[in-house]
Design a protein around this motif. Sequence first.
Motif, short mmCIF file in Angstrom:
data_model
loop_
_atom_site.label_atom_id
_atom_site.label_comp_id
_atom_site.label_asym_id
_atom_site.label_seq_id
_atom_site.Cartn_x
_atom_site.Cartn_y
_atom_site.Cartn_z
N MET A 43 0.69 -0.82 -0.09
CA MET A 43 -0.26 -0.04 0.21
C MET A 43 0.58 1.67 -0.37
SD MET A 43 -3.19 0.91 2.90
CE MET A 43 -3.59 -0.35 2.83
N GLU A 44 0.51 1.85 -0.91
CA GLU A 44 1.72 3.70 -1.08
C GLU A 44 1.51 4.70 0.03
OE1 GLU A 44 2.46 7.07 -3.59
OE2 GLU A 44 1.89 5.14 -4.97
N ALA A 45 2.11 5.36 0.72
CA ALA A 45 1.75 6.43 2.07
C ALA A 45 1.15 7.18 1.49
CB ALA A 45 2.79 5.92 2.99
N LYS A 46 0.44 8.12 1.68
CA LYS A 46 -0.02 8.83 1.35
C LYS A 46 -0.07 10.46 2.28
CE LYS A 46 -2.64 7.25 -1.99
NZ LYS A 46 -2.09 7.07 -2.75
N CYS A 47 0.07 11.29 2.25
CA CYS A 47 0.45 12.22 2.82
C CYS A 47 -1.01 13.61 2.83
CB CYS A 47 1.54 13.33 2.54
SG CYS A 47 2.20 14.59 3.38
N ILE A 48 -1.24 14.17 3.93
CA ILE A 48 -2.49 14.99 3.52
C ILE A 48 -2.03 16.57 4.18
CG2 ILE A 48 -4.83 15.65 3.58
CD1 ILE A 48 -5.30 12.48 2.97
N CYS B 13 -9.23 16.20 11.37
CA CYS B 13 -7.91 15.12 11.70
C CYS B 13 -8.49 13.99 12.68
CB CYS B 13 -6.66 16.33 11.86
SG CYS B 13 -6.19 16.53 10.40
N HIS C 134 -2.17 3.93 10.33
CA HIS C 134 -2.27 5.50 10.20
C HIS C 134 -1.08 5.93 11.23
CE1 HIS C 134 -4.41 5.15 12.87
NE2 HIS C 134 -4.63 6.43 13.51
#
Length: 67
Positions: A1-6, A20, A34
């Motif tokens: 799974m690819e990490a995401k940054c928001i 959040c 997470h």
Amino acid sequence: MEAKCIILTGERGIGKSTICLKVSELLSEKHYPHAGIISTAIFDHTGQKAGFEALDLVTGERWPLGR
């Protein structure tokens, strides 16, 4: 799974930290991996911004970033 940054930005008081915290809570309930840090402003008794603190969404640890 690819990490995401928001990154959420917006005016004071519109609910950035609240959303959040809610997303983190939902991810925890589903045991979904997470991590994240919320940077929140610290205000003095007059309502003036006095600094910033960080909150680790996984551990709940808080620490000052600046005053």
